[in-house]
Write a protein that holds these residues in place. Structure first.
Motif, mmCIF file in Angstrom:
data_model
loop_
_atom_site.group_PDB
_atom_site.id
_atom_site.type_symbol
_atom_site.label_atom_id
_atom_site.label_comp_id
_atom_site.label_asym_id
_atom_site.label_seq_id
_atom_site.Cartn_x
_atom_site.Cartn_y
_atom_site.Cartn_z
ATOM 1 N N LYS A 1 0.835 -1.211 0.000
ATOM 2 C CA LYS A 1 0.000 0.000 0.000
ATOM 3 C C LYS A 1 0.868 1.258 0.000
ATOM 4 O O LYS A 1 0.590 2.224 -0.717
ATOM 5 N N VAL A 2 1.939 1.245 0.788
ATOM 6 C CA VAL A 2 2.852 2.396 0.838
ATOM 7 C C VAL A 2 3.534 2.596 -0.511
ATOM 8 O O VAL A 2 3.664 3.725 -0.997
ATOM 9 N N GLN B 1 2.345 1.759 -3.423
ATOM 10 C CA GLN B 1 1.342 2.268 -4.354
ATOM 11 C C GLN B 1 1.109 3.761 -4.140
ATOM 12 O O GLN B 1 1.030 4.540 -5.099
ATOM 13 N N GLN B 2 1.021 4.190 -2.884
ATOM 14 C CA GLN B 2 0.831 5.605 -2.585
ATOM 15 C C GLN B 2 2.025 6.434 -3.047
ATOM 16 O O GLN B 2 1.860 7.553 -3.559
ATOM 17 N N ALA B 3 3.228 5.912 -2.876
ATOM 18 C CA ALA B 3 4.421 6.629 -3.335
ATOM 19 C C ALA B 3 4.416 6.754 -4.854
ATOM 20 O O ALA B 3 4.748 7.813 -5.405
ATOM 21 N N ILE C 1 1.807 6.850 -6.816
ATOM 22 C CA ILE C 1 0.780 7.832 -7.181
ATOM 23 C C ILE C 1 1.286 9.246 -6.938
ATOM 24 O O ILE C 1 1.070 10.147 -7.758
ATOM 25 N N SER C 2 1.987 9.455 -5.834
ATOM 26 C CA SER C 2 2.527 10.793 -5.535
ATOM 27 C C SER C 2 3.543 11.229 -6.590
ATOM 28 O O SER C 2 3.541 12.380 -7.032
ATOM 29 N N LYS D 1 1.681 12.192 -9.754
ATOM 30 C CA LYS D 1 1.048 13.517 -9.641
ATOM 31 C C LYS D 1 2.072 14.629 -9.821
ATOM 32 O O LYS D 1 1.795 15.638 -10.474
#
Length: 65
Positions: A14-15, A17-19, A21-22, A25
């Motif tokens: 999950k971490v 995936q969030q990284a 996405i960041s 962006k």
């Protein structure tokens, strides 16, 4: 595989995936800024190109009284 290890693996995924996405962006923001810069550059050079093709256009004004 026990529940604690599976929880850690899922949390790490999950971490990651969030990284990802960041980072995506941030890259999109940079590209949008580049696009705006290119658009302003093109609009600025359009007038210069028009005057270089016909440099005498609009340079003289004939007035008769």
């Amino acid at each position: 595989m026990d529940i604690a290890a599976m929880s850690v693996v899922l949390s790490q995924g999950k971490v990651q995936q969030q990284a990802g996405i960041s980072v995506m962006k941030m890259a999109m923001g940079v590209e949008a800024t580049k696009g705006d810069s290119i658009a302003s550059l093109v609009s600025g050079t359009t007038k210069t190109m028009e005057t270089s093709v016909q440099p005498n256009l609009g340079a003289n004004l004939d007035i008769q009284a």
